[in-house]
Every structure is written in C-alpha cells, then in structure tokens.
Design an enzyme around this catalytic site. Structure first.
Site, mmCIF file in Angstrom:
data_model
loop_
_atom_site.group_PDB
_atom_site.id
_atom_site.type_symbol
_atom_site.label_atom_id
_atom_site.label_comp_id
_atom_site.label_asym_id
_atom_site.label_seq_id
_atom_site.Cartn_x
_atom_site.Cartn_y
_atom_site.Cartn_z
ATOM 1 N N GLY A 1 19.468 46.851 -10.708
ATOM 2 C CA GLY A 1 18.610 45.888 -11.408
ATOM 3 C C GLY A 1 19.248 45.136 -12.560
ATOM 4 O O GLY A 1 18.835 44.031 -12.886
ATOM 5 N N ASP B 1 11.133 51.432 -18.937
ATOM 6 C CA ASP B 1 9.743 51.622 -18.514
ATOM 7 C C ASP B 1 9.263 52.958 -19.094
ATOM 8 O O ASP B 1 8.842 53.011 -20.238
ATOM 9 C CB ASP B 1 9.719 51.572 -16.979
ATOM 10 N N LYS C 1 8.425 48.044 -21.519
ATOM 11 C CA LYS C 1 6.955 48.123 -21.353
ATOM 12 C C LYS C 1 6.446 49.225 -22.268
ATOM 13 O O LYS C 1 6.307 50.376 -21.846
ATOM 14 C CB LYS C 1 6.608 48.507 -19.912
ATOM 15 N N PHE D 1 3.984 45.292 -12.981
ATOM 16 C CA PHE D 1 5.223 45.374 -12.212
ATOM 17 C C PHE D 1 5.813 43.979 -12.069
ATOM 18 O O PHE D 1 5.139 43.050 -11.613
ATOM 19 C CB PHE D 1 4.965 46.010 -10.842
ATOM 20 N N VAL D 2 7.066 43.805 -12.479
ATOM 21 C CA VAL D 2 7.680 42.472 -12.473
ATOM 22 C C VAL D 2 8.932 42.426 -11.588
ATOM 23 O O VAL D 2 9.571 43.452 -11.357
ATOM 24 C CB VAL D 2 8.045 42.011 -13.903
ATOM 25 N N ASP E 1 13.744 44.124 -8.682
ATOM 26 C CA ASP E 1 13.324 43.997 -7.285
ATOM 27 C C ASP E 1 11.968 44.618 -7.014
ATOM 28 O O ASP E 1 11.479 45.454 -7.766
ATOM 29 C CB ASP E 1 14.334 44.695 -6.374
ATOM 30 N N ARG F 1 15.529 39.871 -6.319
ATOM 31 C CA ARG F 1 16.491 40.004 -7.416
ATOM 32 C C ARG F 1 17.096 38.660 -7.801
ATOM 33 O O ARG F 1 17.533 38.458 -8.928
ATOM 34 C CB ARG F 1 17.629 40.953 -7.016
HETATM 35 P P1 IMP Z 1 12.351 54.253 -16.388
HETATM 36 O O1 IMP Z 1 13.296 55.367 -16.063
HETATM 37 O O2 IMP Z 1 10.910 54.631 -16.097
HETATM 38 O O3 IMP Z 1 12.497 53.693 -17.765
HETATM 39 O O4 IMP Z 1 12.578 53.140 -15.343
HETATM 40 C C1 IMP Z 1 13.589 52.295 -15.414
HETATM 41 C C2 IMP Z 1 13.879 51.732 -14.061
HETATM 42 O O5 IMP Z 1 12.711 51.560 -13.250
HETATM 43 C C3 IMP Z 1 14.465 50.351 -14.225
HETATM 44 O O6 IMP Z 1 15.860 50.435 -14.288
HETATM 45 C C4 IMP Z 1 13.998 49.648 -12.984
HETATM 46 O O7 IMP Z 1 14.955 49.849 -11.969
HETATM 47 C C5 IMP Z 1 12.724 50.337 -12.565
HETATM 48 N N1 IMP Z 1 11.519 49.557 -12.961
HETATM 49 C C6 IMP Z 1 10.629 49.871 -13.924
HETATM 50 N N2 IMP Z 1 9.666 48.939 -14.040
HETATM 51 C C7 IMP Z 1 9.962 47.994 -13.118
HETATM 52 C C8 IMP Z 1 9.338 46.730 -12.770
HETATM 53 O O8 IMP Z 1 8.311 46.299 -13.325
HETATM 54 N N3 IMP Z 1 9.945 46.045 -11.784
HETATM 55 C C9 IMP Z 1 11.082 46.469 -11.140
HETATM 56 N N4 IMP Z 1 11.695 47.618 -11.458
HETATM 57 C C10 IMP Z 1 11.141 48.383 -12.432
HETATM 58 MG MG MG Z 2 16.949 50.631 -12.526
#
Ligand code: IMP
Ligand code: MG
Length: 183
Positions: free
Chosen positions: A48, A107, A135, A156-157, A163, A169
């Site tokens: 990403g 996230d 977020k 979700f974006v 993606d 992407r």
């Molecule tokens: P975390 O470990 O929950 O902080 O998630 C981080 C990863 O989740 C990011 O590197 C993204 O790959 C994926 N992710 C989280 N939210 C989104 C979203 O809204 N769209 C797409 N990928 C997301």
């Molecule tokens: Mg990721």
C-alpha cells in the site's frame, strides 16, 4: 475506475501539497540523524505505501537505503483488521541504523506497533514512522505515528496505493468505494 468511487476525500493536488510538507518535516528530523549515522533505511510497508514512498523519497536530500517489508492485516476482501503479521525477513544490517517506516495508513496501529518492536529488537538505533493517513477512531495501540499526512474518518478508502481486494492502487486520488462494490 473513478466511477467506482462514492466520494473523493483527497484529490491529487491536495495529496501532492501535503506530501511536500511531510517530506520537509521528515527531512528536518532526519538532518540530525544523517550527520552522525550510517545511511538511513527507508522501509515502506508493501504494498500500500509504494506510491506514497515513491513520491516521498524523491523529496528527501539524504543518502538513504531503500528496503521493503511485507506485513498483512487485510487478507482478501476483508475490510476490518485481523491483526498484523510480518511476511518477509527484516532487512539485514539494521544494527545502529535509523529506520523510517512508511505506511499508507495507520488504522488499528497493529502494523506499526509490530514493526516498531521488531526493528528495535533487530538493533535499529531509532525508528521514525510516517503515514499518509490515520483513522483516529480506530486506533487500538498506544503508539502514535511520528508524522501523519491526513486524519480521516472511519471509512474504508482506496487509491494512491491503497487497495480493495488488490484493485484501485493506481487511482491518483483517495476516496471511498460505492457500497455495493464491497463484499
Ligand atoms: P493497521 O495494522 O490496522 O494499522 O492497518 C494498517 C494496514 O491496513 C494498512 O497498511 C493498510 O494496508 C490496511 N488498511 C487499513 N485501512 C485501510 C483502508 O481504509 N483502505 C485500504 N487499506 C487499509
Ligand atoms: Mg498495509
């Protein structure tokens, strides 16, 4: 592709302006590190953060190494986190190096928390985290990224590297998908 978006949250120009600012802020932080240590290691989290990283590193004046790490938290079509796991070896030779982890979005924060711990355990002298998006409503860890491009609502974006099920992407903007497209 654009027709699959419900709403554009951040257009191309807005993203570019913010990436400029982030690069300046990051460069200022790294000035200090760069004078006293081996080349900085930039570590984008695949897949990403590829687009963001490509734009960011070309605005940094320092000597740096570029490595990658694969962490997954959203297998397949899932849009909620199932925890994070590292799927590739960490770069070798981290001892005494400053590592800049670059991710598309913070996230739950599990990805960054995991990497921060593993990199320090591998001997990194410091870890700076840079994320394009965060977020705040979904954060589950105490760690916060050092630099954040934009705080966004809990939606979700896709686009600019992010993606849904491997797609979108290459959209130059960031937006939400039409709900009927999310399984
Ligand atoms: P975390 O470990 O929950 O902080 O998630 C981080 C990863 O989740 C990011 O590197 C993204 O790959 C994926 N992710 C989280 N939210 C989104 C979203 O809204 N769209 C797409 N990928 C997301
Ligand atoms: Mg990721």
């Amino acid at each position: 592709m654009h027709q699959d978006l419900a709403e554009v949250l951040l257009d191309e120009e807005t993203i570019a302006e913010r990436v400029d600012q982030l690069a300046k802020q990051l460069a200022a932080r790294l000035d200090d590190v760069a004078t006293r240590e081996e080349p900085i290691v930039m570590l984008p989290v695949l897949t990403g953060s590829l687009v963001f990283t490509a734009d960011l590193i070309r605005r940094l004046p320092h000597k740096l190494r570029l490595d990658v790490v694969t962490v997954s938290s959203y297998p397949g079509t899932a849009t909620s986190s199932t925890g994070a796991a590292i799927h590739s070896p960490l770069p070798e030779d981290l001892d005494g190096r400053h590592v800049v982890v670059v991710d598309d979005i913070f996230d739950t924060g599990r990805t960054m928390e995991l990497l921060d711990g593993e990199l320090r355990a591998a001997g990194a002298s410091g870890v700076t985290s840079v994320v394009l998006l965060a977020k705040p409503a979904r954060h589950e860890v105490e760690l916060r990224p050092d630099l954040v491009g934009f705080e966004i609502p809990d939606a979700f974006v896709v686009g600019y590297g992010l993606d849904y099920d491997g797609l979108y992407r290459n959209l130059p903007c960031i937006g939400t998908l039409r709900p009927e497209l999310i399984r």
